[in-house]
Motif scaffolding. Sequence first.
Motif, PDB file in Angstrom:
ATOM      1  N   ARG A 191      53.869  56.121  39.012  1.00  0.00           N
ATOM      2  CA  ARG A 191      54.008  55.049  40.003  1.00  0.00           C
ATOM      3  C   ARG A 191      52.723  54.234  40.097  1.00  0.00           C
ATOM      4  O   ARG A 191      52.765  52.992  40.138  1.00  0.00           O
ATOM      5  N   ASP A 192      51.593  54.896  40.112  1.00  0.00           N
ATOM      6  CA  ASP A 192      50.317  54.179  40.188  1.00  0.00           C
ATOM      7  C   ASP A 192      50.105  53.295  38.959  1.00  0.00           C
ATOM      8  O   ASP A 192      49.568  52.188  39.064  1.00  0.00           O
ATOM      9  N   ALA A 193      50.528  53.782  37.794  1.00  0.00           N
ATOM     10  CA  ALA A 193      50.386  52.983  36.574  1.00  0.00           C
ATOM     11  C   ALA A 193      51.244  51.725  36.648  1.00  0.00           C
ATOM     12  O   ALA A 193      50.814  50.635  36.250  1.00  0.00           O
ATOM     13  N   LYS A 194      52.458  51.878  37.185  1.00  0.00           N
ATOM     14  CA  LYS A 194      53.309  50.700  37.291  1.00  0.00           C
ATOM     15  C   LYS A 194      52.752  49.720  38.312  1.00  0.00           C
ATOM     16  O   LYS A 194      52.754  48.500  38.088  1.00  0.00           O
ATOM     17  N   LEU A 195      52.285  50.223  39.426  1.00  0.00           N
ATOM     18  CA  LEU A 195      51.684  49.334  40.421  1.00  0.00           C
ATOM     19  C   LEU A 195      50.463  48.609  39.846  1.00  0.00           C
ATOM     20  O   LEU A 195      50.234  47.431  40.130  1.00  0.00           O
ATOM     21  N   GLY A 196      49.688  49.315  39.018  1.00  0.00           N
ATOM     22  CA  GLY A 196      48.552  48.677  38.374  1.00  0.00           C
ATOM     23  C   GLY A 196      48.988  47.533  37.488  1.00  0.00           C
ATOM     24  O   GLY A 196      48.339  46.473  37.437  1.00  0.00           O
ATOM     25  N   ALA A 197      50.103  47.720  36.766  1.00  0.00           N
ATOM     26  CA  ALA A 197      50.634  46.654  35.918  1.00  0.00           C
ATOM     27  C   ALA A 197      51.088  45.463  36.748  1.00  0.00           C
ATOM     28  O   ALA A 197      50.783  44.309  36.429  1.00  0.00           O
ATOM     29  N   LEU A 198      51.823  45.746  37.829  1.00  0.00           N
ATOM     30  CA  LEU A 198      52.316  44.653  38.675  1.00  0.00           C
ATOM     31  C   LEU A 198      51.168  43.886  39.320  1.00  0.00           C
ATOM     32  O   LEU A 198      51.204  42.646  39.415  1.00  0.00           O
ATOM     33  N   GLU A 199      50.157  44.589  39.761  1.00  0.00           N
ATOM     34  CA  GLU A 199      49.005  43.926  40.384  1.00  0.00           C
ATOM     35  C   GLU A 199      48.248  43.075  39.368  1.00  0.00           C
ATOM     36  O   GLU A 199      47.804  41.958  39.672  1.00  0.00           O
ATOM     37  N   ALA A 200      48.103  43.587  38.139  1.00  0.00           N
ATOM     38  CA  ALA A 200      47.399  42.828  37.109  1.00  0.00           C
ATOM     39  C   ALA A 200      48.162  41.567  36.747  1.00  0.00           C
ATOM     40  O   ALA A 200      47.564  40.499  36.531  1.00  0.00           O
ATOM     41  N   LEU A 201      49.480  41.666  36.667  1.00  0.00           N
ATOM     42  CA  LEU A 201      50.291  40.483  36.371  1.00  0.00           C
ATOM     43  C   LEU A 201      50.139  39.428  37.459  1.00  0.00           C
ATOM     44  O   LEU A 201      49.989  38.229  37.179  1.00  0.00           O
ATOM     45  N   GLU A 202      50.181  39.860  38.708  1.00  0.00           N
ATOM     46  CA  GLU A 202      50.071  38.903  39.808  1.00  0.00           C
ATOM     47  C   GLU A 202      48.685  38.284  39.847  1.00  0.00           C
ATOM     48  O   GLU A 202      48.535  37.080  40.113  1.00  0.00           O
ATOM     49  N   ALA A 203      47.646  39.070  39.593  1.00  0.00           N
ATOM     50  CA  ALA A 203      46.294  38.524  39.580  1.00  0.00           C
ATOM     51  C   ALA A 203      46.137  37.490  38.478  1.00  0.00           C
ATOM     52  O   ALA A 203      45.522  36.426  38.684  1.00  0.00           O
ATOM     53  N   ALA A 204      46.704  37.766  37.313  1.00  0.00           N
ATOM     54  CA  ALA A 204      46.609  36.802  36.210  1.00  0.00           C
ATOM     55  C   ALA A 204      47.407  35.550  36.513  1.00  0.00           C
ATOM     56  O   ALA A 204      46.966  34.427  36.219  1.00  0.00           O
ATOM     57  N   ARG A 205      48.583  35.718  37.130  1.00  0.00           N
ATOM     58  CA  ARG A 205      49.389  34.545  37.473  1.00  0.00           C
ATOM     59  C   ARG A 205      48.668  33.679  38.498  1.00  0.00           C
ATOM     60  O   ARG A 205      48.817  32.448  38.495  1.00  0.00           O
ATOM     61  N   SER A 206      47.883  34.287  39.365  1.00  0.00           N
ATOM     62  CA  SER A 206      47.177  33.540  40.406  1.00  0.00           C
ATOM     63  C   SER A 206      45.930  32.839  39.885  1.00  0.00           C
ATOM     64  O   SER A 206      45.341  32.017  40.585  1.00  0.00           O
ATOM     65  N   ASP A 207      45.513  33.169  38.658  1.00  0.00           N
ATOM     66  CA  ASP A 207      44.332  32.529  38.077  1.00  0.00           C
ATOM     67  C   ASP A 207      44.672  31.063  37.778  1.00  0.00           C
ATOM     68  O   ASP A 207      45.603  30.776  37.030  1.00  0.00           O
ATOM     69  N   GLY A 208      43.907  30.154  38.350  1.00  0.00           N
ATOM     70  CA  GLY A 208      44.244  28.735  38.232  1.00  0.00           C
ATOM     71  C   GLY A 208      43.512  27.983  37.153  1.00  0.00           C
ATOM     72  O   GLY A 208      43.654  26.769  37.049  1.00  0.00           O
ATOM     73  N   SER A 209      42.753  28.666  36.297  1.00  0.00           N
ATOM     74  CA  SER A 209      41.913  27.943  35.339  1.00  0.00           C
ATOM     75  C   SER A 209      42.728  27.264  34.240  1.00  0.00           C
ATOM     76  O   SER A 209      42.461  26.119  33.888  1.00  0.00           O
ATOM     77  N   ASN A 210      43.693  27.951  33.683  1.00  0.00           N
ATOM     78  CA  ASN A 210      44.568  27.375  32.644  1.00  0.00           C
ATOM     79  C   ASN A 210      45.992  27.839  32.937  1.00  0.00           C
ATOM     80  O   ASN A 210      46.545  28.658  32.200  1.00  0.00           O
ATOM     81  N   PRO A 211      46.587  27.338  33.987  1.00  0.00           N
ATOM     82  CA  PRO A 211      47.803  27.959  34.516  1.00  0.00           C
ATOM     83  C   PRO A 211      49.003  27.933  33.572  1.00  0.00           C
ATOM     84  O   PRO A 211      49.804  28.866  33.571  1.00  0.00           O
ATOM     85  N   HIS A 212      49.132  26.882  32.779  1.00  0.00           N
ATOM     86  CA  HIS A 212      50.339  26.780  31.954  1.00  0.00           C
ATOM     87  C   HIS A 212      50.318  27.774  30.798  1.00  0.00           C
ATOM     88  O   HIS A 212      51.291  28.498  30.579  1.00  0.00           O
ATOM     89  N   LEU A 213      49.236  27.831  30.047  1.00  0.00           N
ATOM     90  CA  LEU A 213      49.158  28.756  28.924  1.00  0.00           C
ATOM     91  C   LEU A 213      49.140  30.200  29.411  1.00  0.00           C
ATOM     92  O   LEU A 213      49.797  31.069  28.827  1.00  0.00           O
ATOM     93  N   THR A 214      48.415  30.463  30.491  1.00  0.00           N
ATOM     94  CA  THR A 214      48.364  31.828  31.013  1.00  0.00           C
ATOM     95  C   THR A 214      49.746  32.295  31.434  1.00  0.00           C
ATOM     96  O   THR A 214      50.173  33.403  31.097  1.00  0.00           O
ATOM     97  N   ARG A 215      50.468  31.460  32.156  1.00  0.00           N
ATOM     98  CA  ARG A 215      51.790  31.883  32.595  1.00  0.00           C
ATOM     99  C   ARG A 215      52.730  32.045  31.402  1.00  0.00           C
ATOM    100  O   ARG A 215      53.547  32.958  31.371  1.00  0.00           O
ATOM    101  N   ARG A 216      52.626  31.146  30.429  1.00  0.00           N
ATOM    102  CA  ARG A 216      53.467  31.290  29.231  1.00  0.00           C
ATOM    103  C   ARG A 216      53.214  32.641  28.572  1.00  0.00           C
ATOM    104  O   ARG A 216      54.159  33.339  28.160  1.00  0.00           O
ATOM    105  N   ALA A 217      51.977  33.049  28.444  1.00  0.00           N
ATOM    106  CA  ALA A 217      51.659  34.330  27.828  1.00  0.00           C
ATOM    107  C   ALA A 217      52.163  35.495  28.674  1.00  0.00           C
ATOM    108  O   ALA A 217      52.625  36.510  28.147  1.00  0.00           O
ATOM    109  N   LEU A 218      52.085  35.356  29.987  1.00  0.00           N
ATOM    110  CA  LEU A 218      52.501  36.447  30.868  1.00  0.00           C
ATOM    111  C   LEU A 218      53.998  36.708  30.815  1.00  0.00           C
ATOM    112  O   LEU A 218      54.449  37.819  31.125  1.00  0.00           O
ATOM    113  N   VAL A 219      54.780  35.714  30.449  1.00  0.00           N
ATOM    114  CA  VAL A 219      56.223  35.935  30.316  1.00  0.00           C
ATOM    115  C   VAL A 219      56.486  37.063  29.328  1.00  0.00           C
ATOM    116  O   VAL A 219      57.304  37.964  29.574  1.00  0.00           O
ATOM    117  N   ASP A 220      55.782  37.043  28.198  1.00  0.00           N
ATOM    118  CA  ASP A 220      55.958  38.097  27.195  1.00  0.00           C
ATOM    119  C   ASP A 220      55.345  39.419  27.648  1.00  0.00           C
ATOM    120  O   ASP A 220      55.920  40.493  27.421  1.00  0.00           O
TER     121      ASP A 220
END
Length: 452
Positions: free
Chosen positions: A361-390
């Motif tokens: 459970r902790d490992a999955k929560l770590g994954a979900l938190e990392a995804l959300e943190a990366a999605r919230s990064d505003g430096s290059n939002p389009h490419l970052t979000r495109r990569a996060l889909v995969d």
Amino acid sequence: MPRTRRDVLASLAGVGVAGLAGCTALDAGESESDDPALDAAGLRQVRQLGSPAFPARVPAPIADSFLEQGRARARELLDSCPETMSPEEVPNEAVRDIYAEAYADAAEDLAPADADESPFEALRGLRYARGAAAMAKGTYDAAVGDLTESDVRDEAEAVRADIESFRLGTRYLGDEPDRALVVYEAVENLVAAAVRYLDNADEYGRYTDSAPQVGELLDAVESARASLGGARHVRDRYLATIADPLDFTDAFESTASSLVEVVADRLAEYPEEGELEAVVEAEGFDPEELESTPAKDLLMETFIDFGSNVHTVPEALRSGRFATALVGAHTAETHRRAFEDAVTAVKRGRYESVESAAAVRDAKLGALEALEAARSDGSNPHLTRRALVDVAHMVGRGDDYFRDDYYSDDDPRAARNALAQYATTEFAARETPDVSAWVLGTLAAERGGVHR
């Protein structure tokens, strides 16, 4: 000849690798693991945490009217033929059965779309609905003598000419690199899909010298036409939002050439051209000691995703799909960094075993938190979000280990493989924004330091 992901997995089978997270199934026999049985209810709760919502999308305004036109086209094709064939008009029962299945598939594809589907996902899905309807229509019309294979092949050649004309007429025009890169990668993928439909119809057809063969060909032609129409719509709608577009063509080409070479050179730095067992040993690990641990699955998953992408991006570059090559280099570099992160974590004693359902459970929560943190990064939002889909899809792959009837609920192998998937997701997500900065920073340098 480049080694594919399947080649690597085949080579691993010879060194006693029992399973690879997200890639192969484990031996269905009795588990040889010494791991303790885990709390089945706790593992079910891990799955019930759900998967992150990362629908594919493109930073261009897709018109509702375009989507409706595509649905109307599919309905028109399907409505032009009856729901069933009568034995009187088509005596061949096998053809009637194939037609009934094709009609039912088309009707299902025309059912209301998923409410959570993005406009871009709806646009991509139009090719399936239109193709399925064309399969039904082509089969029926050929069966009653109103359509021949020659007729459809003439249509296919016309669509091929349209694809080539569109491809030659498309330059990488846009407003800023982050947005343009994601738009044109989507355009290239749609065009490539159109070509594949036509190529595969000849190479992988299920039927020969029959009405269903004509239906298959018409399916391919209509699917290709829908994909090309989607590519044109995305490109044109994007350009319509820009008053004074810049031309990124030369910069995309030169940057793609540079980064494809960089990721290939980085793979070559590993032992024996990236042979996984040699790489793991070079990092100071004993493969036998890693056997039946989440660590082994984690190291394999991250490294194979790195190597497989390194081998696929040169083809995109050779075929002139420069945006696709850039996104592929992004994916390769993300997983290379994730592999290095995994090596560091394993050397620190992490992922040696699965002690409890809470650890999963902790490992999955770590994954979900990392995804959300990366999605919230505003430096290059389009490419970052495109990569996060995969990247986000790996969470679902981890969840699948708890859905598969192959395992009992408390089988430690399921938990071990799921944990490795979640950890891979976490490492890849954390690296994604920095890799986006690397790709777009290199692109800016190619343009003389100009970010717009």
